[in-house]
Motif scaffolding. Sequence first.
Motif, short mmCIF file in Angstrom:
data_model
loop_
_atom_site.label_atom_id
_atom_site.label_comp_id
_atom_site.label_asym_id
_atom_site.label_seq_id
_atom_site.Cartn_x
_atom_site.Cartn_y
_atom_site.Cartn_z
N PRO A 78 79.57 59.91 49.27
CA PRO A 78 79.90 60.20 50.66
C PRO A 78 80.25 58.90 51.38
CG PRO A 78 77.52 60.20 50.38
CD PRO A 78 78.11 59.93 49.02
N GLY A 79 81.32 58.91 52.16
CA GLY A 79 81.65 57.74 52.95
C GLY A 79 82.53 56.76 52.20
N SER A 80 82.79 55.63 52.86
CA SER A 80 83.71 54.64 52.34
C SER A 80 83.03 53.74 51.31
CB SER A 80 84.25 53.79 53.50
OG SER A 80 84.47 52.47 53.09
N PHE A 81 83.72 53.50 50.21
CA PHE A 81 83.18 52.61 49.19
C PHE A 81 82.87 51.23 49.78
CE2 PHE A 81 84.21 49.08 46.34
CZ PHE A 81 83.17 49.21 45.44
N TYR A 82 83.76 50.72 50.61
CA TYR A 82 83.58 49.37 51.15
C TYR A 82 82.27 49.25 51.92
CZ TYR A 82 88.33 48.24 49.85
OH TYR A 82 89.47 48.00 49.14
N GLN A 83 82.00 50.25 52.76
CA GLN A 83 80.77 50.20 53.54
C GLN A 83 79.54 50.33 52.65
OE1 GLN A 83 80.97 53.19 56.64
NE2 GLN A 83 83.10 52.66 56.96
N LEU A 84 79.57 51.33 51.78
CA LEU A 84 78.39 51.60 50.94
C LEU A 84 78.07 50.41 50.05
CD1 LEU A 84 79.12 55.29 49.88
CD2 LEU A 84 77.40 54.49 51.52
N HIS A 85 79.10 49.88 49.40
CA HIS A 85 78.89 48.80 48.45
C HIS A 85 78.47 47.52 49.18
CE1 HIS A 85 79.34 47.78 44.21
NE2 HIS A 85 80.05 46.70 44.50
N PHE A 86 79.00 47.32 50.37
CA PHE A 86 78.67 46.13 51.16
C PHE A 86 77.22 46.18 51.65
CE2 PHE A 86 78.42 43.85 55.22
CZ PHE A 86 78.93 42.62 54.87
N VAL A 124 65.43 47.56 42.57
CA VAL A 124 65.91 48.48 41.53
C VAL A 124 66.84 49.52 42.15
CG1 VAL A 124 65.23 50.13 39.76
CG2 VAL A 124 63.85 48.09 40.16
N GLY A 125 66.42 50.06 43.30
CA GLY A 125 67.27 51.05 43.97
C GLY A 125 68.61 50.44 44.35
N GLY A 126 68.56 49.26 44.98
CA GLY A 126 69.79 48.58 45.40
C GLY A 126 70.65 48.21 44.20
N GLY A 127 70.00 47.71 43.15
CA GLY A 127 70.75 47.30 41.95
C GLY A 127 71.45 48.47 41.29
N VAL A 128 70.70 49.54 41.06
CA VAL A 128 71.29 50.72 40.42
C VAL A 128 72.41 51.29 41.31
CG1 VAL A 128 70.83 53.10 39.70
CG2 VAL A 128 69.26 51.26 39.04
N PHE A 129 72.17 51.29 42.61
CA PHE A 129 73.18 51.79 43.55
C PHE A 129 74.46 50.95 43.47
CE2 PHE A 129 75.23 51.78 47.72
CZ PHE A 129 75.33 53.13 47.98
N GLU A 130 74.31 49.62 43.43
CA GLU A 130 75.48 48.75 43.40
C GLU A 130 76.27 48.93 42.11
OE1 GLU A 130 75.71 48.29 46.58
OE2 GLU A 130 76.69 46.39 46.15
N PHE A 131 75.55 49.00 40.99
CA PHE A 131 76.26 49.19 39.72
C PHE A 131 76.93 50.55 39.68
CE2 PHE A 131 74.09 45.38 38.54
CZ PHE A 131 74.86 44.83 37.54
N ALA A 132 76.21 51.58 40.15
CA ALA A 132 76.77 52.94 40.10
C ALA A 132 78.00 53.05 41.00
CB ALA A 132 75.71 53.95 40.50
N THR A 133 77.90 52.59 42.25
CA THR A 133 79.07 52.72 43.13
C THR A 133 80.22 51.85 42.64
OG1 THR A 133 78.08 51.09 44.63
CG2 THR A 133 77.84 53.41 45.23
N GLY A 134 79.90 50.66 42.14
CA GLY A 134 80.95 49.78 41.61
C GLY A 134 81.70 50.43 40.46
N ILE A 135 80.95 51.00 39.53
CA ILE A 135 81.59 51.61 38.35
C ILE A 135 82.36 52.87 38.76
CG2 ILE A 135 81.12 52.79 36.17
CD1 ILE A 135 78.83 50.69 35.81
#
Length: 432
Positions: free
Chosen positions: A159-167, A138-149
């Motif tokens: 904080p930090g690079s989108f590429y790193q965080l999303h990856f 749930v944490g990972g899923g919400v994080f991925e959707f939130a950073t993606g959007i």
Amino acid sequence: MKLLKSLLSQPPGPFRRSFWRSPVRGPWLTSVFGLVLLASVPVMFGTGLLSYAAYNPDLSPINDKTGGKGLLGFYLFSWPTHPVWLYRLNQGVHVTLGLVLVPVLLFKLWSVLPRLFEWPPLRSPAHALERLSLFLLVGGGVFEFATGILNIQTWYKFPGSFYQLHFYGAWVFIAGFVVHVALKLPAMIRALRSRSVVGELRTSLAQTRPEPPEAGYLVSTAPAEPTISRRGVLTFAGAGSALIALLAAGQSLGGPLRRIALLAPHGQDTAGGPGNFQIKQTAASAGITAAETGEAWRLTVSSDGQRGQAPVILRRADLLRMTQHTASLPIACVEGWSTDNQAWTGIRLRDLARLAGVPRPSSALVQSLQRRGAFTQVVLSAAQVMDPDTLLALRVNGTDLSPDHGYPARVIVPASPGVHNTKWVASVTFRS
Ligand SMILES: Nc1nc2c(c(=O)[nH]1)N[C@H]1C(S)=C(S)[C@@H](COP(=O)(O)O)O[C@H]1N2
Ligand SMILES: [Mo]
């Protein structure tokens, strides 16, 4: 002690099962949403990993600060340069599907909400492990959707690079996902077999009954009168997804749908005329002035090798005298939007490599005049440099590039992420 005992048997508020009263909540409804996610999440993960590889993260610390990604970079490969729509398709699917899944995800989370308040919170080591996997999921899923959007709405509020965080987030999410599927698949199949979709779609509000209590934890122990049927829930979620698809798909499909792609991050920022296609970053917003792109502009073409050849300095007029090529290519951004193919005309990058004395470069560093902002330089792979359609473009659709499209010269690479198409190019350094 007595208080503790009574608290354990009679927990407060949402920790009490009878607190949850929806009569449609139950394993069947959860499993329908789960099935949609089971089919879609692997597509999201796959297109995400491909998109990441397409970015050439391993080529140098310029494209991505955490380059090869250690063990997680095991799969990185040299992204192909054909067919030209490859990245456009990959990213269109990734972003559009991600947006369409938002209602499904929200409904799925709503459907299992009582689980968040399970009492007692930890029953056994196995239960603790299961809840840990749910935390990743749930944490990972919400994080991925939130950073993606946030990324596709160009609202870089993390904080930090989108590429790193999303990856990295994707790997956390998929780890939780795999464990969750392994644990829940039998229960999901059982639940889906317990009632037919067609049957549910024929069941009106008046005929709606809770699932039997023995079907599982999610069934309310004190169900309220239904205010919506399961058909209603599914229709509501489906209509939400369909509406999002309608408002998003046009930004990559093009055609008449482009006009209603209201969720596109840059709206309808186009220039009109022959350059009438998406402009992400205008010259003004990049701090590019007419003085530096006019007569004073020079292109520096060089090699970083030991052979000691002096850099070649070219004016735009020199470039226009060289052999010109035209390639029909789209721009496709990581944000999901893409242009239709445009006719770009300019010099093959591999011709410039030969001019620099490096006919077979291992990569090329392209740098923009632009000094502030995120995408001022990029490293292209050997395959990208050597492709006959990779151009230093001077013109588009039969006219000179406009300032906003990168005048005096921009790079355009087939099948690649838009970020590789550097505008207002100042220098190209070929590496041997
Ligand atoms: N100099 C420079 N080049 C750049 C960018 C930029 O911000 N500055 N953005 C890149 C990105 S992320 C994309 S998607 C494309 C977008 O091209 P456009 O601005 O012409 O739409 O340009 C690329 N080239
Ligand atoms: Mo982009």
